[in-house]
Design a protein around this motif. Sequence first.
Motif, PDB file in Angstrom:
ATOM      1  N   THR A  74       0.842  -1.188   0.000  1.00 39.47           N
ATOM      2  CA  THR A  74       0.000   0.000   0.000  1.00 39.47           C
ATOM      3  C   THR A  74       0.882   1.245   0.000  1.00 39.47           C
ATOM      4  O   THR A  74       2.036   1.200   0.428  1.00 39.47           O
ATOM      5  CB  THR A  74      -0.939   0.039   1.219  1.00 39.47           C
ATOM      6  OG1 THR A  74      -0.150   0.071   2.427  1.00 39.47           O
ATOM      7  CG2 THR A  74      -1.853  -1.171   1.243  1.00 39.47           C
ATOM      8  N   VAL A  75       0.333   2.340  -0.470  1.00 39.64           N
ATOM      9  CA  VAL A  75       1.043   3.617  -0.502  1.00 39.64           C
ATOM     10  C   VAL A  75       0.234   4.621   0.308  1.00 39.64           C
ATOM     11  O   VAL A  75      -0.947   4.841   0.035  1.00 39.64           O
ATOM     12  CB  VAL A  75       1.220   4.118  -1.951  1.00 39.64           C
ATOM     13  CG1 VAL A  75       1.935   5.462  -1.966  1.00 39.64           C
ATOM     14  CG2 VAL A  75       1.995   3.094  -2.773  1.00 39.64           C
ATOM     15  N   THR A  76       0.869   5.206   1.307  1.00 42.81           N
ATOM     16  CA  THR A  76       0.198   6.187   2.155  1.00 42.81           C
ATOM     17  C   THR A  76       0.090   7.516   1.424  1.00 42.81           C
ATOM     18  O   THR A  76       1.061   7.993   0.830  1.00 42.81           O
ATOM     19  CB  THR A  76       0.961   6.387   3.466  1.00 42.81           C
ATOM     20  OG1 THR A  76       1.112   5.122   4.109  1.00 42.81           O
ATOM     21  CG2 THR A  76       0.202   7.317   4.394  1.00 42.81           C
ATOM     22  N   VAL A 234       1.352   6.269  -7.712  1.00 46.04           N
ATOM     23  CA  VAL A 234       1.184   5.079  -8.554  1.00 46.04           C
ATOM     24  C   VAL A 234      -0.287   4.979  -8.956  1.00 46.04           C
ATOM     25  O   VAL A 234      -1.153   5.628  -8.375  1.00 46.04           O
ATOM     26  CB  VAL A 234       1.611   3.790  -7.811  1.00 46.04           C
ATOM     27  CG1 VAL A 234       3.086   3.812  -7.482  1.00 46.04           C
ATOM     28  CG2 VAL A 234       0.788   3.600  -6.529  1.00 46.04           C
ATOM     29  N   THR A 235      -0.531   4.160  -9.946  1.00 49.11           N
ATOM     30  CA  THR A 235      -1.911   3.886 -10.339  1.00 49.11           C
ATOM     31  C   THR A 235      -2.528   2.920  -9.335  1.00 49.11           C
ATOM     32  O   THR A 235      -1.965   1.866  -9.043  1.00 49.11           O
ATOM     33  CB  THR A 235      -1.946   3.280 -11.741  1.00 49.11           C
ATOM     34  OG1 THR A 235      -1.363   4.194 -12.663  1.00 49.11           O
ATOM     35  CG2 THR A 235      -3.375   2.978 -12.164  1.00 49.11           C
ATOM     36  N   LEU A 259      -3.463   4.419  -0.721  1.00 48.34           N
ATOM     37  CA  LEU A 259      -3.599   4.111  -2.134  1.00 48.34           C
ATOM     38  C   LEU A 259      -3.119   2.678  -2.358  1.00 48.34           C
ATOM     39  O   LEU A 259      -1.958   2.360  -2.096  1.00 48.34           O
ATOM     40  CB  LEU A 259      -2.780   5.090  -2.979  1.00 48.34           C
ATOM     41  CG  LEU A 259      -2.934   5.015  -4.499  1.00 48.34           C
ATOM     42  CD1 LEU A 259      -4.364   5.359  -4.890  1.00 48.34           C
ATOM     43  CD2 LEU A 259      -1.966   5.963  -5.183  1.00 48.34           C
ATOM     44  N   VAL A 260      -4.025   1.818  -2.808  1.00 45.86           N
ATOM     45  CA  VAL A 260      -3.693   0.419  -3.076  1.00 45.86           C
ATOM     46  C   VAL A 260      -3.379   0.280  -4.558  1.00 45.86           C
ATOM     47  O   VAL A 260      -4.251   0.479  -5.400  1.00 45.86           O
ATOM     48  CB  VAL A 260      -4.851  -0.517  -2.691  1.00 45.86           C
ATOM     49  CG1 VAL A 260      -4.481  -1.962  -2.980  1.00 45.86           C
ATOM     50  CG2 VAL A 260      -5.199  -0.344  -1.223  1.00 45.86           C
ATOM     51  N   PRO A 261      -2.129  -0.031  -4.918  1.00 52.77           N
ATOM     52  CA  PRO A 261      -1.770  -0.135  -6.336  1.00 52.77           C
ATOM     53  C   PRO A 261      -2.574  -1.222  -7.041  1.00 52.77           C
ATOM     54  O   PRO A 261      -2.917  -2.249  -6.452  1.00 52.77           O
ATOM     55  CB  PRO A 261      -0.276  -0.481  -6.308  1.00 52.77           C
ATOM     56  CG  PRO A 261       0.191  -0.043  -4.957  1.00 52.77           C
ATOM     57  CD  PRO A 261      -0.975  -0.241  -4.033  1.00 52.77           C
ATOM     58  N   THR A 262      -2.878  -0.979  -8.294  1.00 56.35           N
ATOM     59  CA  THR A 262      -3.597  -1.975  -9.091  1.00 56.35           C
ATOM     60  C   THR A 262      -2.650  -2.924  -9.805  1.00 56.35           C
ATOM     61  O   THR A 262      -3.052  -3.995 -10.249  1.00 56.35           O
ATOM     62  CB  THR A 262      -4.491  -1.271 -10.122  1.00 56.35           C
ATOM     63  OG1 THR A 262      -3.685  -0.365 -10.904  1.00 56.35           O
ATOM     64  CG2 THR A 262      -5.589  -0.482  -9.440  1.00 56.35           C
ATOM     65  N   PRO A 349      -8.173 -13.122  -2.641  1.00 57.57           N
ATOM     66  CA  PRO A 349      -8.062 -11.696  -2.282  1.00 57.57           C
ATOM     67  C   PRO A 349      -6.790 -11.434  -1.486  1.00 57.57           C
ATOM     68  O   PRO A 349      -6.380 -12.236  -0.643  1.00 57.57           O
ATOM     69  CB  PRO A 349      -9.318 -11.440  -1.441  1.00 57.57           C
ATOM     70  CG  PRO A 349     -10.249 -12.546  -1.788  1.00 57.57           C
ATOM     71  CD  PRO A 349      -9.405 -13.733  -2.114  1.00 57.57           C
ATOM     72  N   LEU A 350      -6.175 -10.304  -1.767  1.00 55.94           N
ATOM     73  CA  LEU A 350      -4.976  -9.932  -1.032  1.00 55.94           C
ATOM     74  C   LEU A 350      -5.330  -9.668   0.423  1.00 55.94           C
ATOM     75  O   LEU A 350      -6.357  -9.067   0.741  1.00 55.94           O
ATOM     76  CB  LEU A 350      -4.357  -8.681  -1.656  1.00 55.94           C
ATOM     77  CG  LEU A 350      -3.877  -8.841  -3.102  1.00 55.94           C
ATOM     78  CD1 LEU A 350      -3.304  -7.539  -3.617  1.00 55.94           C
ATOM     79  CD2 LEU A 350      -2.843  -9.946  -3.202  1.00 55.94           C
TER      80      LEU A 350
END
Length: 410
Positions: A74-76, A234-235, A259-262, A349-350
Amino acid sequence: MVELFLCSLLTIFPDFLFRRFVQGKRIGREITIYTVWYELRYGITACLVLTVALITLIFYFHPASNNVIAAFRTVTILPEKNGRVAEVFVKLNEEVKAGAPLFRLDSSEEEAALETARRRSAEIDAQLQVAKMELAAADGRITQAEAAYMQAQDELNTKTELMKRNADVVTKRELERLKVAADGREGAVREAMASKEVLQTQISSLLPAQKASAEAALAQAQVELDRTVVRAGVTGVVQQFALRAGDVVNPMIRSAGILVPTTDRRIGFIGGFLQIEAQVIKVGMIAEATCAAKPFTIIPMVVTEVQHVIASGQVRPTDQLVDIAQIARPGTITVYLEPLYPGLVDDIPLGSSCIANAYTNNHDELASPDISTGRWLYLHLIDTVGLVHALLLRLQAILLPIQTLVLSGH
């Protein structure tokens, strides 16, 4: 229970067959609930000892863990500075592209600094134009000063020549006055030329340096203004994003969301194994896992990495001495697992919770021509009892939905 059943087939069952067909003792007659211990004491004792040994052998050489997570990255979402939110551009669970604006902080101070930098740059441009005009005026002053100096020098030379011809025509006092006047005109010429050099230095060095500094300050002000707009690195999909205009965000205390990257977000399966199994778990071991999000399925895996430190033992510098008793709780060995074949975990699922077994493999040592018979039998026994652990994992995979949906009370 499976171990006990298997061991009973090798101990209690043969003991019972001996009592029944050799000694003629029957269940319900000579062998009852009250005499079973005495009659089958050798088989029961051997069964207990063999069961304990088998369980120890299985769980040591084929370690298991109930703490396996399908970890993901994940990205904060954080601003680079404190500020009050002025505008929000995205919503919760919205997918954004890399570089897309997420929200904007109040930028009145940065805009004022940018305008000040622009004005300073424009001011230096004006100073440069004025200096060029003053340089042209300096040329005129030099010409004027040189003309005045030549006139004074000519007058001095004329009076000096007249005095040489007739001393009574020009007084000595007048010659001194003309000499002082000529020296003053010469000083004026030097002053005008020095002023021109100063202007040339300003035009060629000072003002360009000030212009470069002003442009750097302008670029810095623009960077500070751009930082007020927080963009996606990130996307991905915006999660836990409840930010609204007027909220205050702080990179040290309060984040704006996650932000959870795809793409490229899966870290892998991370499991925590007991410390006693540190000498057994190696990179390259074959493993199996079953996950709550994908019941009745066994996923073949392989150990890709073993963390060489245990997190519970870390010590960070503080202003107080640390009592080891406060941090010496037993931790686990962190092991990274990956599916043996691609596509096996795409539908999991992650963040899912899983159960995993790792199996010791002695194939290479068994193939060695120098191995002794006792060692050969021992290693074959270790590899064989791994089947029991594999059977236990499959029973857990079958019982997991029942335990979760029925026995847990949900």
